[in-house]
Write a protein that holds these residues in place. Structure first.
Motif, short mmCIF file in Angstrom:
data_model
loop_
_atom_site.label_atom_id
_atom_site.label_comp_id
_atom_site.label_asym_id
_atom_site.label_seq_id
_atom_site.Cartn_x
_atom_site.Cartn_y
_atom_site.Cartn_z
N LEU A 2 4.53 -10.79 30.98
CA LEU A 2 5.89 -10.93 30.49
C LEU A 2 6.83 -10.83 31.68
N LYS A 119 7.87 -9.05 21.74
CA LYS A 119 6.57 -8.37 21.88
C LYS A 119 5.47 -9.18 21.22
N HIS A 122 4.81 -12.37 23.18
CA HIS A 122 4.09 -12.04 24.40
C HIS A 122 2.59 -11.84 24.11
N LYS A 123 2.26 -11.20 23.01
CA LYS A 123 0.86 -11.01 22.63
C LYS A 123 0.19 -12.33 22.24
N HIS A 127 1.43 -16.42 29.01
CA HIS A 127 2.56 -15.91 29.79
C HIS A 127 3.84 -16.23 29.05
N LEU A 128 4.80 -15.31 29.12
CA LEU A 128 6.11 -15.52 28.52
C LEU A 128 7.17 -15.17 29.54
N ALA A 163 8.37 -5.53 30.39
CA ALA A 163 8.07 -6.64 31.30
C ALA A 163 7.15 -6.21 32.43
#
Length: 183
Positions: A2, A119, A122-123, A127-128, A163
Motif C-alpha cells: 500500500l 483496507k 489493499h487485501k 499493489h494499491l 501504508a
C-alpha cells in the motif's frame, strides 16, 4: 504493498503514481478515477489523464467510481496493480452527494468507511497506490471547509498508518516520508 502519495495541485503526483504503477506491473494496470465531470476545466483534465495513460507502456483499465469503492471488488483480481486517484475527490463525493450528505454529523463514519474500503481493496489486489491532495499548508478555513479539511486529515493519518510507503510529491519529485520502494 500500500502506497500513499500526496502533493499540491498540479505537483506531478498523478504522473509519478502512474509511472510507479507501470514499474510495479505484470500485465494490466487498473485506474480508479474518482473525479466527476463538473465543468469544462475538469473535463479537460480528465481527457489529459486518459491520454497520458494511453501513451504509457502498459494497458490501463479505467474504472470510474466516485463513491462506494467496495462495489468494484468483484471486477478486481489479486494480481492487479491499482491506482486510486484521488482520495480528495472521493471524500468530497462521499460527504456532499445525497443521500449521505448530512454534514457534519456523519463525517467520522464516512471517513472510517473509506478507510475500511481502502483496507479491503489493499487485501484484494497485489499493489494499491492512493493519491490525494495536500491542502493543509495554506492554513485552516472556518465552517464546512474546516470540517472537510479535518475529515481529509483524518483519512490521510489513517491511511499512512497502514501504508508500506508514504510520500509527498513536490514538482514531480517524490519525497518519501515512510518506507522505501524497491523495484
Amino acid at each position: 504493498m500500500l502506497i500513499f502519495l500526496t502533493g499540491g495541485v498540479r505537483s506531478g503526483k498523478s504522473t509519478y503514481a502512474e509511472a510507479l504503477v507501470e514499474r510495479l506491473l505484470n500485465k494490466e494496470a487498473v485506474y480508479i478515477a474518482t473525479s466527476k465531470k463538473t465543468d469544462a476545466e475538469m473535463e479537460e483534465r480528465i481527457k489529459a489523464h486518459k491520454l497520458a495513460r494511453k501513451e504509457g507502456r502498459v494497458p490501463w483499465r479505467t474504472l470510474e467510481q466516485q463513491q462506494g469503492m467496495s462495489t468494484l471488488f468483484p471486477s478486481l483480481k489479486e494480481t492487479d496493480v491499482v491506482l486510486l486517484d484521488c482520495a480528495t475527490n472521493w471524500l468530497a463525493n462521499e460527504l456532499f452527494t445525497p443521500p449521505s450528505y448530512n454534514w457534519p454529523s456523519n463525517w467520522e463514519w464516512i471517513v472510517a468507511n473509506m478507510v475500511d474500503e481502502v483496507k479491503a481493496l489493499h487485501k484484494k489486489v497485489r499493489h494499491l497506490i492512493v493519491v490525494s491532495n495536500e491542502i493543509f499548508q495554506g492554513g485552516y478555513e472556518e465552517g464546512v471547509t474546516a470540517n472537510y479539511m479535518k475529515a481529509l486529515g483524518r483519512f490521510h493519518v489513517e491511511i499512512v498508518k497502514r501504508a508500506d510507503v508514504a510520500g509527498e510529491i513536490v514538482g514531480g519529485i517524490p519525497r518519501l516520508k515512510k518506507g522505501q520502494i524497491h523495484l
